[in-house]
Enzyme design. Structure first.
Site, PDB file in Angstrom:
ATOM      1  N   GLU A 304       0.824  -1.218   0.000  1.00 31.39           N
ATOM      2  CA  GLU A 304       0.000   0.000   0.000  1.00 31.39           C
ATOM      3  C   GLU A 304       0.851   1.258   0.000  1.00 31.39           C
ATOM      4  O   GLU A 304       0.443   2.284  -0.520  1.00 31.39           O
ATOM      5  CB  GLU A 304      -0.923   0.019   1.230  1.00 31.39           C
ATOM      6  CG  GLU A 304      -2.188  -0.767   1.001  1.00 31.39           C
ATOM      7  CD  GLU A 304      -3.258  -0.519   2.059  1.00 31.39           C
ATOM      8  OE1 GLU A 304      -3.062   0.303   2.981  1.00 31.39           O
ATOM      9  OE2 GLU A 304      -4.305  -1.177   1.977  1.00 31.39           O
ATOM     10  N   HIS A 333       9.337 -26.319   0.097  1.00 29.87           N
ATOM     11  CA  HIS A 333       8.693 -27.417  -0.613  1.00 29.87           C
ATOM     12  C   HIS A 333       7.525 -26.922  -1.460  1.00 29.87           C
ATOM     13  O   HIS A 333       6.640 -27.682  -1.806  1.00 29.87           O
ATOM     14  CB  HIS A 333       8.223 -28.470   0.391  1.00 29.87           C
ATOM     15  CG  HIS A 333       9.368 -29.003   1.203  1.00 29.87           C
ATOM     16  ND1 HIS A 333      10.116 -30.080   0.818  1.00 29.87           N
ATOM     17  CD2 HIS A 333       9.923 -28.548   2.356  1.00 29.87           C
ATOM     18  CE1 HIS A 333      11.068 -30.296   1.714  1.00 29.87           C
ATOM     19  NE2 HIS A 333      10.984 -29.374   2.659  1.00 29.87           N
ATOM     20  N   LYS A 447     -13.240   1.031  -1.676  1.00 30.63           N
ATOM     21  CA  LYS A 447     -14.127   1.350  -0.548  1.00 30.63           C
ATOM     22  C   LYS A 447     -15.337   2.135  -1.056  1.00 30.63           C
ATOM     23  O   LYS A 447     -16.480   1.841  -0.718  1.00 30.63           O
ATOM     24  CB  LYS A 447     -13.394   2.215   0.493  1.00 30.63           C
ATOM     25  CG  LYS A 447     -12.433   1.459   1.405  1.00 30.63           C
ATOM     26  CD  LYS A 447     -11.937   2.383   2.528  1.00 30.63           C
ATOM     27  CE  LYS A 447     -10.975   1.675   3.471  1.00 30.63           C
ATOM     28  NZ  LYS A 447     -10.561   2.467   4.626  1.00 30.63           N
TER      29      LYS A 447
HETATM   30  O1  PA5 Z   1      -3.092   1.559   5.833  1.00 30.44           O
HETATM   31  C1  PA5 Z   1      -4.233   1.949   5.707  1.00 30.44           C
HETATM   32  O2  PA5 Z   1      -4.547   3.133   5.895  1.00 30.44           O
HETATM   33  C2  PA5 Z   1      -5.375   1.012   5.336  1.00 30.44           C
HETATM   34  O3  PA5 Z   1      -4.959  -0.217   4.908  1.00 30.44           O
HETATM   35  C3  PA5 Z   1      -6.301   0.841   6.527  1.00 30.44           C
HETATM   36  O4  PA5 Z   1      -5.578   0.332   7.613  1.00 30.44           O
HETATM   37  C4  PA5 Z   1      -7.479  -0.069   6.244  1.00 30.44           C
HETATM   38  O5  PA5 Z   1      -8.099   0.275   5.037  1.00 30.44           O
HETATM   39  C5  PA5 Z   1      -8.497   0.035   7.367  1.00 30.44           C
HETATM   40  O6  PA5 Z   1      -8.872   1.354   7.548  1.00 30.44           O
HETATM   41  P1  PA5 Z   1      -9.516   1.891   8.881  1.00 30.44           P
HETATM   42  O7  PA5 Z   1      -8.546   1.688   9.992  1.00 30.44           O
HETATM   43  O8  PA5 Z   1      -9.778   3.322   8.621  1.00 30.44           O
HETATM   44  O9  PA5 Z   1     -10.755   1.113   9.104  1.00 30.44           O
END
Ligand code: PA5
Length: 478
Positions: A304, A333, A447
């Protein structure tokens, strides 16, 4: 005195990175990275190091301050964890992505590998621990089947306070708790979210839930050392002060400008150069079951943060390295065949442990069959180390770039160090790529499409956009 206050213990717990097998004078000039190519980055490295310092000063990397600025929060978390221990049999995290992967990784690393199955006294009296991240209805039902709601506390974690998965789980659980416990349901929910933004904080205040805050400048995947991870860890008896002390030590090691002295910067520089040479896959392969979910946590952090279409100047760059999770020795393996004979498109990071928390001898037997009896008298510790060394050698021979991060042992201090170091490495690669490592526009798209599909108000335009997508063709469905 806590052991992390003893400098010689701290130094004995220093994580080391062996990057020999990334270098051209070791692995060969065909695939390896030369010192000259590192040095040729010269001013680029200096600028990136400067940007790291400036961003930290200007509050754009608040996650870097977590080892230092949470004294009161830690005290509150410890108090809350003790109360939970007194009253509850199970602690459940409701969260996803950065709100789940860190708690899972730390719990798996630092507690018994069958923690939930141990009798309570062998868990130190602490509650069983679950993370409900996915929304597969069967999985949710399975969780309810093993919980006694009257003895369960739920920690709803969402930084944005609006993630559909987490909020849906929260709605289900709130309803179940309310029907079962009436007004007392409020004592069974703890909210961890932003102090101002999002819906969860509004709900938590209106309902009077116990609340912890995720600091404003700390994004989801960089939040493990905030209350997101600290409460879950403390509730399972993990020493969160030691975890933070490990992170503070990593900060000390990773705040030096010179890449040759800074393990995170060197790691980042090598990954960056590898990416430029077409190595678009980053495999993390821990040789310890305890570290297996560190690879999951890292996968999100890396993917990400670095998978970006645009650079900071708005140019299309389509950068990133695809993370792959593997486990030593299991995946020898399964995946190692590909690493040794497949395309030269990857960097493998081994996580090694010098001293496992237990030693297991291999019993002697079948002395008349030497191909079996040679194992007897050794330990599983020796065997796993030998297999790790052998795989490293096989990769070296096959010219597959690899490095090893060595943990002297797995404890709260070394885990804090490891997480922090990987975070700094990720941020530094972001600087070298000139991208924003702290946003995730690609995740937001999904989302928003979900909101539109399920009829959230304000998403009419997105709904129309989805309605206009190409219709499914029957001939492509067999
Ligand atoms: O790193 C990030 O910002 C995202 O991966 C969030 O952790 C994930 O989408 C969950 O979001 P939230 O904590 O707002 O529910």
């Amino acid at each position: 005195m806590k052991r992390f206050e003893d400098r010689s213990w701290v130094q004995s717990m220093r994580i080391t990175m062996d990057f020999n097998n990334m270098m051209s004078d070791v692995i060969g000039t065909e695939q390896g990275i030369s010192r000259e190519s590192i040095d040729a980055l010269g001013s680029r490295l200096q600028e990136a190091a400067k940007a790291m310092v400036e961003k930290r000063k200007s509050g754009k990397m608040d996650w870097r301050d977590l080892p230092y600025n949470q004294k009161e929060v830690v005290a509150d978390i410890k108090r809350t964890a003790e109360e939970i221990k007194e009253r509850f049999e199970a602690f459940v995290v409701l969260g996803i992505g950065g709100s789940a992967l860190g708690p899972i990784a730390v719990q798996q690393a630092l507690n018994h590998l069958h923690y939930n199955e141990l009798p309570k006294d062998k868990r130190g009296g602490y509650p069983r621990f679950y993370v409900a991240d996915n929304i597969d209805p069967e999985r949710m039902q399975a969780l309810f089947d093993v919980l006694d709601l009257e003895k369960t506390v739920f920690n709803v974690i969402t930084k944005s306070g609006s993630t559909s998965e987490t909020m849906a789980q929260f709605l289900i659980i709130r309803d179940m708790l309310q029907s079962r416990l009436g007004e007392a349901y409020k004592d069974h929910i703890i909210a961890t979210t932003d102090a101002e933004a999002g819906n969860l904080i509004k709900i938590a205040r209106a309902e009077g839930f116990k609340t912890f805050y995720i600091p404003r400048g700390v994004g989801g995947r960089f939040s493990e050392l905030s209350p997101v991870g600290l409460l879950a860890a403390a509730v399972c008896g993990i020493d969160i002060e030691e975890l933070l002390a490990g992170a503070a030590y990593a900060d000390e090691l990773c705040s030096v400008d010179d890449v040759y002295k800074n393990p995170a910067y060197m790691a980042a520089t090598l990954q960056y150069l590898a990416m430029r040479a077409g190595k678009n896959i980053s495999v993390m392969m821990p040789y310890a079951d305890s570290l297996r979910y560190i690879a999951d946590w890292y996968a999100q952090l890396w993917a990400e943060s670095l998978g970006k279409r645009y650079d900071n100047n708005g140019n299309e760059v389509f950068v990133g390295q695809t993370p792959v999770k593997a486990l030593g020795v299991t995946d020898q393996h399964s995946q190692v065949q590909l690493y040794t004979e497949g395309p030269f498109d990857k960097v493998v990071t081994f996580l090694g442990v010098d001293k496992y928390r237990t030693t297991m001898e291999i019993s002697r037997g079948y002395e008349d069959i030497p191909a079996v009896s040679f194992l007897g008298g050794h330990t599983l510790n020796e065997l796993i180390h030998a297999e790790q060394a052998a795989t490293e050698y096989a990769l070296l021979k096959a010219k597959c770039l690899n490095r090893t991060i060595w943990l002297p042992e797995v404890n709260a201090f070394t885990i804090g160090q490891l997480l922090y170091m990987l975070e700094v490495e990720t941020a530094f690669v972001g600087e070298l790529l000139n991208i924003n490592a702290f946003d995730q526009p690609g995740v937001e798209e999904g989302k928003n499409a979900t909101y539109a599909l399920l009829g959230r108000p304000g998403y009419d335009e997105k709904r129309a956009e989805l309605a206009a997508r190409p219709a499914k063709k029957q001939e492509y469905m067999i």
